[in-house]
Design a protein around this motif. Structure first.
Motif, PDB file in Angstrom:
ATOM      1  N   PHE A  90       0.816  -1.207   0.000  1.00  0.00           N
ATOM      2  CA  PHE A  90       0.000   0.000   0.000  1.00  0.00           C
ATOM      3  C   PHE A  90       0.855   1.264   0.000  1.00  0.00           C
ATOM      4  CE2 PHE A  90      -2.304   3.336   2.299  1.00  0.00           C
ATOM      5  CZ  PHE A  90      -3.432   3.461   1.496  1.00  0.00           C
ATOM      6  N   THR A  91       2.026   1.170   0.649  1.00  0.00           N
ATOM      7  CA  THR A  91       2.890   2.351   0.752  1.00  0.00           C
ATOM      8  C   THR A  91       3.676   2.620  -0.529  1.00  0.00           C
ATOM      9  OG1 THR A  91       4.628   0.951   1.744  1.00  0.00           O
ATOM     10  CG2 THR A  91       3.144   2.113   3.249  1.00  0.00           C
ATOM     11  N   ALA A  92       3.680   1.665  -1.489  1.00  0.00           N
ATOM     12  CA  ALA A  92       4.461   1.844  -2.726  1.00  0.00           C
ATOM     13  C   ALA A  92       3.627   2.640  -3.732  1.00  0.00           C
ATOM     14  CB  ALA A  92       4.888   0.490  -3.283  1.00  0.00           C
ATOM     15  N   THR A  93       3.425   3.924  -3.463  1.00  0.00           N
ATOM     16  CA  THR A  93       2.565   4.768  -4.306  1.00  0.00           C
ATOM     17  C   THR A  93       3.131   4.903  -5.718  1.00  0.00           C
ATOM     18  OG1 THR A  93       1.972   6.002  -2.321  1.00  0.00           O
ATOM     19  CG2 THR A  93       1.435   7.000  -4.444  1.00  0.00           C
ATOM     20  N   ARG A  94       4.435   5.104  -5.827  1.00  0.00           N
ATOM     21  CA  ARG A  94       5.053   5.296  -7.144  1.00  0.00           C
ATOM     22  C   ARG A  94       4.889   4.052  -8.008  1.00  0.00           C
ATOM     23  NH1 ARG A  94       9.517   3.992  -9.695  1.00  0.00           N
ATOM     24  NH2 ARG A  94      10.318   2.843  -7.889  1.00  0.00           N
ATOM     25  N   LEU A  95       5.126   2.879  -7.435  1.00  0.00           N
ATOM     26  CA  LEU A  95       5.014   1.639  -8.206  1.00  0.00           C
ATOM     27  C   LEU A  95       3.562   1.385  -8.614  1.00  0.00           C
ATOM     28  CD1 LEU A  95       7.408  -0.771  -6.247  1.00  0.00           C
ATOM     29  CD2 LEU A  95       7.837   0.424  -8.389  1.00  0.00           C
ATOM     30  N   ARG A  96       2.625   1.718  -7.750  1.00  0.00           N
ATOM     31  CA  ARG A  96       1.222   1.508  -8.089  1.00  0.00           C
ATOM     32  C   ARG A  96       0.798   2.422  -9.240  1.00  0.00           C
ATOM     33  NH1 ARG A  96      -0.367   1.512  -3.402  1.00  0.00           N
ATOM     34  NH2 ARG A  96      -1.040   3.696  -3.154  1.00  0.00           N
ATOM     35  N   ALA A  97       1.270   3.675  -9.200  1.00  0.00           N
ATOM     36  CA  ALA A  97       0.952   4.597 -10.299  1.00  0.00           C
ATOM     37  C   ALA A  97       1.579   4.132 -11.610  1.00  0.00           C
ATOM     38  CB  ALA A  97       1.433   6.006  -9.945  1.00  0.00           C
ATOM     39  N   LEU A  98       2.806   3.616 -11.522  1.00  0.00           N
ATOM     40  CA  LEU A  98       3.484   3.102 -12.716  1.00  0.00           C
ATOM     41  C   LEU A  98       2.735   1.916 -13.298  1.00  0.00           C
ATOM     42  CD1 LEU A  98       6.047   3.311 -14.513  1.00  0.00           C
ATOM     43  CD2 LEU A  98       7.143   1.693 -12.932  1.00  0.00           C
ATOM     44  N   ALA A  99       2.253   1.029 -12.430  1.00  0.00           N
ATOM     45  CA  ALA A  99       1.520  -0.144 -12.894  1.00  0.00           C
ATOM     46  C   ALA A  99       0.219   0.258 -13.578  1.00  0.00           C
ATOM     47  CB  ALA A  99       1.236  -1.078 -11.710  1.00  0.00           C
ATOM     48  N   LYS A 100      -0.471   1.245 -13.052  1.00  0.00           N
ATOM     49  CA  LYS A 100      -1.751   1.649 -13.617  1.00  0.00           C
ATOM     50  C   LYS A 100      -1.579   2.434 -14.925  1.00  0.00           C
ATOM     51  CE  LYS A 100      -4.650   3.499 -10.722  1.00  0.00           C
ATOM     52  NZ  LYS A 100      -5.154   4.357  -9.633  1.00  0.00           N
ATOM     53  N   GLU A 101      -0.621   3.359 -14.925  1.00  0.00           N
ATOM     54  CA  GLU A 101      -0.502   4.270 -16.049  1.00  0.00           C
ATOM     55  C   GLU A 101       0.264   3.665 -17.212  1.00  0.00           C
ATOM     56  OE1 GLU A 101       1.289   7.691 -14.346  1.00  0.00           O
ATOM     57  OE2 GLU A 101      -0.395   8.132 -13.017  1.00  0.00           O
ATOM     58  N   GLN A 102       1.380   2.991 -16.947  1.00  0.00           N
ATOM     59  CA  GLN A 102       2.202   2.467 -18.031  1.00  0.00           C
ATOM     60  C   GLN A 102       2.018   0.960 -18.241  1.00  0.00           C
ATOM     61  OE1 GLN A 102       6.329   3.700 -17.911  1.00  0.00           O
ATOM     62  NE2 GLN A 102       5.834   5.631 -16.859  1.00  0.00           N
ATOM     63  N   GLY A 103       1.638   0.280 -17.216  1.00  0.00           N
ATOM     64  CA  GLY A 103       1.489  -1.172 -17.360  1.00  0.00           C
ATOM     65  C   GLY A 103       0.069  -1.629 -17.577  1.00  0.00           C
TER      66      GLY A 103
END
Length: 401
Positions: A90-103
């Motif tokens: 839950f704390t990995a905000t950057r990775l979650r945004a990367l997964a949603k936007e680019q992945g």
């Protein structure tokens, strides 16, 4: 009212239908499809049917929106079923945004993971997110291990401090007990263990232990003051293998352990020890003397009458435990220097025998026994022997008349 008519071959009548000049779409008011229909096509909410509707003139646009929505839904389900899941913290905000936007990853609420499509163009993002999650988890594991190590060290420090405090209290208690006893310690310590098979609880077992300050006589004759004690219960399994005692064998029992500080004996204790040693030596001498008489000289059947006026002194002997035991003979010294040993016989015939001895050495030994005066004594052997010495003359000279 006319029956609902399908609006397209690829769209079921339950999904969207036409009645008269209206086209109805089954979707939630706030769903993405509902939002687009309301914003782009001006759709209205039908309270009775619980769905949105637009005029039939916008049929082509509705068909396009519904088909696009269904395709997106099918795509989401396909990704959930065949995609590559990654549990992003839950704390990995950057990775979650990367997964949603680019992945273009999809959130699977049932499994609580983000699912990446299988297409090769998403491989780089998928690996970047996966490796980033692994790095986060590795750092979290290292942090957890470090924190656990710190907790273990803290617990160990607390235990060591507690043990040090307990040991300090024990030492101070021992000093206080010794000072209160008024005895001089030698610096040595030993343990005295008492075992009991009595059924009781721990409080009763503590009451059975010797009180602190009690002076005990040890097996080697030294004295000691009880400065500490502890009790514990031993079950049958432990009693048969680990904590075995000759008194209890394999029985469950209580162990009452006493820590004893060895102290210097007092003058009274030294005198008592000397008197005890003298009494033991006297009992051993009488026992050996009576045994010697039972084998000396010739034995004749029956007992002769001894004139009481001629008797100087008598040794009466018994053996066995409980009550008076069994008689094992009577030794009489007469004024005419005779030592008469009368034996009651043995089980089960009990044939009485008598030995009359005039050997000067035996007579002198008998006089020496009588010269110490009347007394009773015990001699422990395989069985217990009891002797009673009585003197008829007021004074017996060990050297003779």
């Amino acid at each position: 009212m006319s029956a609902p008519k399908p609006i397209h071959d690829d769209i079921s009548v339950e999904r969207a239908w036409q009645i008269g000049r209206r086209i109805y779409v089954s979707c939630h008011y706030e769903s993405s499809l509902g939002t687009r229909l309301r914003a782009d096509l001006g759709a209205h909410w039908d309270r009775d049917r619980k769905c949105l509707w637009v005029g039939s003139g916008k049929k082509a646009q509705v068909i396009e929106e519904v088909r696009a929505t269904d395709l997106r839904r099918a795509r989401v389900e396909e990704i959930k079923r065949t995609g590559r899941p990654v549990a992003i913290p839950f704390t990995a905000t950057r990775l979650r945004a990367l997964a949603k936007e680019q992945g273009e990853a999809i959130w699977d609420d049932e499994r609580k993971v983000w699912v990446f499509p299988r297409e090769p163009e998403f491989d780089a993002v998928y690996h970047q997110v996966r490796d980033g999650v692994a790095e986060i988890r590795q750092k979290a594991a290292e942090t957890a291990r470090h924190e656990e190590q710190l907790r273990r060290e803290e617990r160990a420090r607390i235990r060591a401090a507690e043990q040090e405090w307990v040991e300090k209290q024990r030492v101070e208690q021992r000093v206080r007990v010794l000072e209160k006893s008024g005895r001089a310690a030698t610096g040595e310590q030993t343990a005295v263990v008492v075992v009991s098979t009595r059924r009781m609880n721990k409080a009763t077992a503590r009451e059975m232990a010797y009180p602190l300050g009690t002076v005990l006589r040890l097996d080697d004759g030294r004295r000691g003051v009880v400065v500490e004690h502890e009790v514990w219960f031993t079950g049958e399994e432990m009693a048969s293998s680990v904590c075995w005692h000759p008194e209890t064998h394999d029985m469950a029992h209580w162990d009452l352990k006493h820590v004893v500080a060895v102290v210097e004996p007092t003058i009274d204790e030294l005198s008592a020890d000397e008197a005890e040693r003298a009494a033991a030596a006297d009992a051993a001498e009488i026992h050996q003397f009576v045994n010697l008489l039972s084998r000396a000289g010739a034995a004749v059947a029956g007992w002769s009458r001894i004139d009481p006026d001629t008797v100087v002194g008598v040794i009466e002997a018994w053996y066995g435990s409980g009550g008076m035991g069994h008689r094992s003979g009577t030794v009489t010294l007469t004024r005419d220097e005779q030592v008469i040993f009368q034996h009651p016989g043995y089980y089960d015939e009990f044939v009485r025998t008598e030995r009359v001895l005039t050997d000067p050495a035996l007579v002198a030994r008998m006089r020496a026994v009588l010269a110490a005066g009347p007394r009773k004594c015990l001699y422990p052997d395989q069985t217990v022997y009891r002797y009673e010495v009585s003197v008829r003359d007021e004074k017996v000279d060990a050297d003779g008349p």
